[in-house]
Structure formats: C-alpha cells, structure tokens
Design a protein around this motif. Structure first.
Motif, PDB file in Angstrom:
ATOM      1  N   SER A  31       0.899  -1.294  -0.145  1.00 40.12           N
ATOM      2  CA  SER A  31       0.078  -0.023   0.063  1.00 40.12           C
ATOM      3  C   SER A  31       1.026   1.363   0.031  1.00 40.12           C
ATOM      4  O   SER A  31       1.989   1.310   0.710  1.00 40.12           O
ATOM      5  CB  SER A  31      -1.056  -0.015   1.262  1.00 40.12           C
ATOM      6  OG  SER A  31      -1.558   1.342   1.404  1.00 40.12           O
TER       7      SER A  31
ATOM      8  N   PHE B   1      -7.277  -6.152   2.589  1.00 43.73           N
ATOM      9  CA  PHE B   1      -7.312  -4.974   1.746  1.00 43.73           C
ATOM     10  C   PHE B   1      -8.795  -5.068   1.400  1.00 43.73           C
ATOM     11  O   PHE B   1      -9.496  -3.998   0.850  1.00 43.73           O
ATOM     12  CB  PHE B   1      -6.568  -5.266   0.671  1.00 43.73           C
ATOM     13  CG  PHE B   1      -5.151  -4.795   0.564  1.00 43.73           C
ATOM     14  CD1 PHE B   1      -4.764  -3.246   0.487  1.00 43.73           C
ATOM     15  CD2 PHE B   1      -4.165  -5.660   0.749  1.00 43.73           C
ATOM     16  CE1 PHE B   1      -3.480  -2.980   0.458  1.00 43.73           C
ATOM     17  CE2 PHE B   1      -2.643  -5.370   0.671  1.00 43.73           C
ATOM     18  CZ  PHE B   1      -2.397  -4.028   0.721  1.00 43.73           C
TER      19      PHE B   1
ATOM     20  N   PHE C 118      -0.653  -4.488   3.646  1.00 45.47           N
ATOM     21  CA  PHE C 118      -1.694  -3.442   3.950  1.00 45.47           C
ATOM     22  C   PHE C 118      -1.206  -2.237   4.832  1.00 45.47           C
ATOM     23  O   PHE C 118      -1.597  -1.263   4.471  1.00 45.47           O
ATOM     24  CB  PHE C 118      -2.821  -4.097   4.685  1.00 45.47           C
ATOM     25  CG  PHE C 118      -3.984  -3.321   5.147  1.00 45.47           C
ATOM     26  CD1 PHE C 118      -4.984  -3.234   3.844  1.00 45.47           C
ATOM     27  CD2 PHE C 118      -4.326  -2.672   6.042  1.00 45.47           C
ATOM     28  CE1 PHE C 118      -5.985  -2.265   4.136  1.00 45.47           C
ATOM     29  CE2 PHE C 118      -5.272  -2.019   6.567  1.00 45.47           C
ATOM     30  CZ  PHE C 118      -6.368  -1.594   5.430  1.00 45.47           C
TER      31      PHE C 118
ATOM     32  N   SER D 299       2.098  -1.342   4.979  1.00 46.91           N
ATOM     33  CA  SER D 299       3.427  -0.850   4.248  1.00 46.91           C
ATOM     34  C   SER D 299       4.503  -1.167   5.089  1.00 46.91           C
ATOM     35  O   SER D 299       5.327  -0.212   5.293  1.00 46.91           O
ATOM     36  CB  SER D 299       3.291   0.632   3.740  1.00 46.91           C
ATOM     37  OG  SER D 299       2.007   0.799   3.344  1.00 46.91           O
TER      38      SER D 299
ATOM     39  N   SER E 242      -8.012   3.104   3.956  1.00 43.91           N
ATOM     40  CA  SER E 242      -7.377   2.329   2.897  1.00 43.91           C
ATOM     41  C   SER E 242      -8.599   1.561   2.138  1.00 43.91           C
ATOM     42  O   SER E 242      -8.484   1.615   1.046  1.00 43.91           O
ATOM     43  CB  SER E 242      -6.523   1.158   3.592  1.00 43.91           C
ATOM     44  OG  SER E 242      -5.477   1.934   4.001  1.00 43.91           O
TER      45      SER E 242
ATOM     46  N   LEU F 202      -8.720   2.302  -1.988  1.00 44.54           N
ATOM     47  CA  LEU F 202      -8.417   1.088  -3.092  1.00 44.54           C
ATOM     48  C   LEU F 202      -9.243   1.093  -4.244  1.00 44.54           C
ATOM     49  O   LEU F 202      -8.801   0.965  -5.229  1.00 44.54           O
ATOM     50  CB  LEU F 202      -8.149  -0.075  -2.298  1.00 44.54           C
ATOM     51  CG  LEU F 202      -7.738  -1.265  -3.183  1.00 44.54           C
ATOM     52  CD1 LEU F 202      -6.524  -1.055  -3.926  1.00 44.54           C
ATOM     53  CD2 LEU F 202      -7.635  -2.690  -2.329  1.00 44.54           C
TER      54      LEU F 202
ATOM     55  N   ASN G 271      -5.111  -5.077  -4.201  1.00 47.75           N
ATOM     56  CA  ASN G 271      -4.401  -3.849  -4.630  1.00 47.75           C
ATOM     57  C   ASN G 271      -3.019  -4.249  -5.681  1.00 47.75           C
ATOM     58  O   ASN G 271      -1.869  -3.670  -5.684  1.00 47.75           O
ATOM     59  CB  ASN G 271      -3.531  -3.331  -3.306  1.00 47.75           C
ATOM     60  CG  ASN G 271      -2.423  -4.512  -2.877  1.00 47.75           C
ATOM     61  OD1 ASN G 271      -2.469  -5.666  -2.795  1.00 47.75           O
ATOM     62  ND2 ASN G 271      -1.377  -3.776  -2.323  1.00 47.75           N
TER      63      ASN G 271
ATOM     64  N   ARG H 135      -0.980   2.059  -6.991  1.00 41.72           N
ATOM     65  CA  ARG H 135      -0.294   3.181  -6.119  1.00 41.72           C
ATOM     66  C   ARG H 135      -1.145   4.549  -6.384  1.00 41.72           C
ATOM     67  O   ARG H 135      -2.403   4.421  -6.396  1.00 41.72           O
ATOM     68  CB  ARG H 135       1.161   3.360  -6.850  1.00 41.72           C
ATOM     69  CG  ARG H 135       2.007   1.904  -6.585  1.00 41.72           C
ATOM     70  CD  ARG H 135       3.243   2.273  -7.241  1.00 41.72           C
ATOM     71  NE  ARG H 135       4.021   3.248  -6.571  1.00 41.72           N
ATOM     72  CZ  ARG H 135       4.769   3.288  -5.394  1.00 41.72           C
ATOM     73  NH1 ARG H 135       4.952   2.325  -4.671  1.00 41.72           N
ATOM     74  NH2 ARG H 135       5.304   4.351  -4.898  1.00 41.72           N
TER      75      ARG H 135
END
Length: 361
Positions: free
Chosen positions: A32, A187, A215, A217, A266, A270, A295, A339
């Motif tokens: 992420s 996600f 998720f 990072s 998040s 997404l 993702n 991204r």
C-alpha cells in the motif's frame, strides 16, 4: 546481481537502471502507498529504549492484540517473522502428507517451502479466461484427498481473484490439511472479505496465514501470523528458533491493528484507485489487465514483458513485476501494484512511450 523471483528487489532494479534505489517507482511489490501509518511510526519510536532487552518469547501483548482483533483466544495465534517463516513451518507439516495441491500459477515461495522437506506437489490451473479460479476441478481427483494437503492463497496471487468462502468450505472435509494464505485479505473491508478465520475452531485441519506488511506498508519489519489449533501451533513453536519477531515489529503490529482510521481510509481509497489503474492500462493497445479484488493487477501483454520491464527501468526508473517465475504465465504477463494517481500517470506515460516504440521497430 541476480534478480530474485519476487517483487520489491530495488537493489537489483537500481543496478540495472543505473540510479539509486530511492529513484525507482516500485510497481512490482504489492504494498500500500498509504503507509506506514503515523501511529505505527510512533509506536516504533516509543520502543527504541527496549532494544536493550530481549522480546517477550511468548509475545503476550501482540497475541492479545491479535486475539481481540479476530475475536479468538491468544493460544490460537502464532506470530512469525513474516509469512515466509510460517510457510516454512507449513511446508514441513505438508511434507508429512501424501502430497500438496496448489492452484497455479502459484506464489513462488510455496514451492520453496514445500521443497525444503521434499513435499510432493500436485498442480491444478486457475482458469484465467473466465476470470474465475476453476476450483471445481478438485472433486475430479482420482486420489484419496483425505491423505493430501491444500495450500491456497485467497485472494489469489498473481491473478487477484477472490474465492468465495462457500467455494472453499467443502475442501475442509476433503483434505487432511487446508492452509489458506490470506496475505491480501485485509485489503477488503469486513463486509466483502471471504476469510475462513471464523472456522478455525470448528476444523482442526484448517490453518490461516496472515501478513501485516502489505496493508500497513511494513515489509521491512517482517511480520505475519498463523491462526490454527493450539496443539498445531505449539508443535510449530518447538520447531523454530526463539524470538522470531523483534521488539519494534511487535509494537508496530499492535499499533496497526488499533488504527481504525487508517484501515477505513485504505478501504475507501483502493476501489477507485484500482479502477483508475485498470482503465489506464486497458486504454493501451496490446495490454489486457484482469479484473482483481485487491491492490494489484495481472496484465497480459502482446510484447515480451521481460524486455518491457528492462526498458521501463532503464528509461523511466519504473519497476514492474515480470511473471517469469510463474511458469504458466511466462513472458506475456506482468503484475503491477495499485499506487497513487501520480504514479499511475507516470506508468501510463511510460508504457505508452515504450509500446509505441515497439510498434515502430
């Protein structure tokens, strides 16, 4: 420098591109772009003074946080040094069975973990054409599957397809051991996810693997966990080295689980971001992305994707994930992470530039 058979190898990419790793826009690792959360960074800083002490070997606070998050007793949870460590333990267990079924293309680390203890592997293909994994193949086995294991990732990597809970449920009664790698399940918002965590107390042959690194990072911290019957987890614990999770990773995990604002942001980010990336790639002649649920997107290309990867690196400092390590996909597929909008536009510009040159040469 050899390229490893997974995404995120920035040292290799930078050497090929002739730049620093920080200059690479990394679409190859499905991490992420929204994190790490500020709460996680603060938790790490707050524990720096504890580096002089060994971690709690039982990881009591971390397991308690995970137990609250999943509504399970702590003894049903085993933290690990990323999913990779836990997969090695899984491989040792599966090697004791008559064989292990994989849906292919399959994550390359499954083969590594199974090969360590010489597990027998049986491969059955995902149906890429319809966009739905052909899980109905399983009842057609001419084998007694009660002596076999099933290792399945859900959502599926690299296709991004999501198995419904109902489609997987029958196999808990057919296989001796069912391991579901849910590394990307977080996600999906709770109302959409298809996790089998709620069934672990009903099925002693069910193991769930989870990762906190994608998720939130945090791949550099190496943190995952297994959910399974306490007797199985106690056996795994006896197999491995002590203190597999470091103090900072444990603190980061506890903070991440409690950060509901980051989770909600998040889940809202997404779907639109994935749709934008899908539409951008679909607009480029010669590229056909597959619909995904998480993702990343798997993209079919009419051109060599290994050459495309090299040119994108050397001319645009963009790293995509080639699929050469997935033998079923070969040199005609690549995978890209979802991204930021700016990164998507940079990728779109670069892909258009490179593929136009392909057509004119």
């Amino acid at each position: 420098m050899p390229q490893q058979a997974h995404g995120g190898n920035l040292a290799w990419a930078a050497a090929l591109a002739g730049c620093s790793p920080d200059a690479i826009v990394d679409f190859s690792a499905s991490i992420s772009p929204l994190g790490p959360p500020n709460s996680v960074i603060a938790a790490i800083v707050s524990q720096l003074h504890n580096l002089r002490n060994y971690p709690d070997p039982e990881y009591s606070e971390l397991r308690l946080a995970l137990s609250h998050f999943h509504q399970l007793l702590p003894e049903w949870i085993l933290p690990g040094n990323g999913s990779a460590e836990l997969l090695t333990l899984v491989g040792r267990e599966l090697a004791q069975l008559g064989g292990t079924v994989l849906l292919t293309p399959a994550f390359g680390d499954y083969y590594r973990s199974l090969a360590v203890d010489n597990a027998r592997v049986l491969e059955f293909p995902v149906n890429l054409g319809t966009g739905k994994p052909n899980i109905s193949l399983f009842p057609d086995f001419r084998l007694d599957t009660s002596k076999f294991g099933l290792l399945l990732n859900n959502p599926h990597n690299p296709t991004g397809k999501l198995f419904s809970r109902a489609s997987v449920l029958p196999y808990l009664q057919k296989f001796a051991l069912v391991v579901i790698d849910e590394a990307f399940m977080d996600f999906l918002p709770p109302e959409e996810e298809q996790s089998l965590i709620g069934l672990v107390q009903e099925y002693e042959n069910l193991v769930i693997l989870r990762s906190l690194t994608k998720f939130y990072s945090l791949p550099g911290l190496r943190l995952g966990y297994a959910i399974a019957h306490p007797d199985r987890l106690a056996k795994w614990k006896s197999w491995r080295d002590p203190w597999p999770v470091n103090t900072l990773a444990a603190a980061a995990a506890i903070a991440a689980l409690q950060d509901t604002e980051f989770q909600t942001r998040s889940w809202k980010w997404l779907p639109a971001a994935r749709k934008e990336l899908f539409q951008c790639i679909s607009s480029i002649p010669g590229l056909t992305p597959l619909e995904g649920s998480v993702n990343y997107l798997l993209v079919e290309s009419q051109q060599s994707t290994s050459q495309l990867q090299r040119i994108l690196l050397q001319e645009h400092q963009i790293l995509i994930r080639d699929c050469l390590s997935f033998k079923e996909l070969g040199d005609r597929y690549f995978r890209v992470a979802v991204r930021t909008e700016a990164d998507h536009q940079r990728l779109l510009t670069a892909l258009n530039s490179v593929l136009v040159n392909y057509e004119t040469t």
